[in-house]
Design a protein around this motif. Structure first.
Motif, mmCIF file in Angstrom:
data_model
loop_
_atom_site.group_PDB
_atom_site.id
_atom_site.type_symbol
_atom_site.label_atom_id
_atom_site.label_comp_id
_atom_site.label_asym_id
_atom_site.label_seq_id
_atom_site.Cartn_x
_atom_site.Cartn_y
_atom_site.Cartn_z
ATOM 1 N N ILE A 6 0.819 -1.216 0.000
ATOM 2 C CA ILE A 6 0.000 0.000 0.000
ATOM 3 C C ILE A 6 0.851 1.264 0.000
ATOM 4 O O ILE A 6 0.475 2.266 -0.615
ATOM 5 N N GLY A 7 2.010 1.200 0.622
ATOM 6 C CA GLY A 7 2.906 2.364 0.609
ATOM 7 C C GLY A 7 3.340 2.731 -0.800
ATOM 8 O O GLY A 7 3.455 3.913 -1.140
ATOM 9 N N THR A 8 3.561 1.722 -1.631
ATOM 10 C CA THR A 8 3.932 1.953 -3.027
ATOM 11 C C THR A 8 2.781 2.609 -3.779
ATOM 12 O O THR A 8 2.990 3.519 -4.587
ATOM 13 N N THR A 9 1.571 2.159 -3.496
ATOM 14 C CA THR A 9 0.396 2.732 -4.147
ATOM 15 C C THR A 9 0.213 4.187 -3.725
ATOM 16 O O THR A 9 -0.037 5.056 -4.565
ATOM 17 N N ILE A 10 0.320 4.456 -2.439
ATOM 18 C CA ILE A 10 0.188 5.831 -1.948
ATOM 19 C C ILE A 10 1.235 6.720 -2.605
ATOM 20 O O ILE A 10 0.926 7.824 -3.079
#
Length: 163
Positions: A6-10
């Motif tokens: 999710i950090g990559t998506t954010i």
């Protein structure tokens, strides 16, 4: 759809928003309000749409997480969606740009604590149940990350029609 950290998506969403803001920051107002064709949005309409749409999709994520199995989504004729791109001449460019900037923080706040288990919870789209359930990650990836990126590309296409 495979789980993506999710950090990559954010980070991807925030990067797309930064690109949008950098691209539009010093444009003349007439360029921002220019409609390349009757059936195409101006950059102002795109910005206003993003300022409305991303909080909407973050809300849909919250609903599906709180009530797994709840239907999510909306159609192209959704009144709030249409209102965001109607009468944008009444909106101040600076205000809308600020709203787009704030999306970076809303995305981080709304998605930052989601884990793989939460992202894998599935629910049906209210208009396309025939496609089966989709995980929360699908909403995040398609309706937030890809959505913002796609509108950045749309802004670049608009500018290519002017310059």
């Amino acid at each position: 759809m495979a789980y993506q950290e999710i950090g990559t998506t954010i980070q991807s969403v925030q990067q797309s928003i930064d690109h949008i803001l950098e691209t539009t920051a010093n444009l003349p107002e007439e360029t921002i309000r220019f409609k390349p064709a009757e059936d195409e949005w101006s950059i102002m309409q795109i910005l206003s749409h993003l300022a409305e749409a991303i909080p909407y999709w973050l809300g849909e994520v919250e609903i599906v997480i709180a009530m797994p199995g709840a239907e999510w989504g909306r159609g192209l004729q959704d009144p709030a969606r249409l209102a965001a791109v109607t009468d944008t001449d009444k909106l101040a460019v600076e205000d809308v740009m600020k709203q787009v900037e704030e999306l970076k923080y809303k995305v981080e706040s709304g998605l930052g604590n989601l884990d793989e288990e939460t992202l894998s919870k599935e629910s049906p789209h209210r208009n396309f149940a025939k496609f089966g359930n989709k995980p929360v990650s699908y909403i995040v990836d398609h309706f937030i990350d890809e959505h913002v990126s796609g509108h950045y590309d749309q802004i670049k296409r608009n500018l290519s029609k002017i310059q």
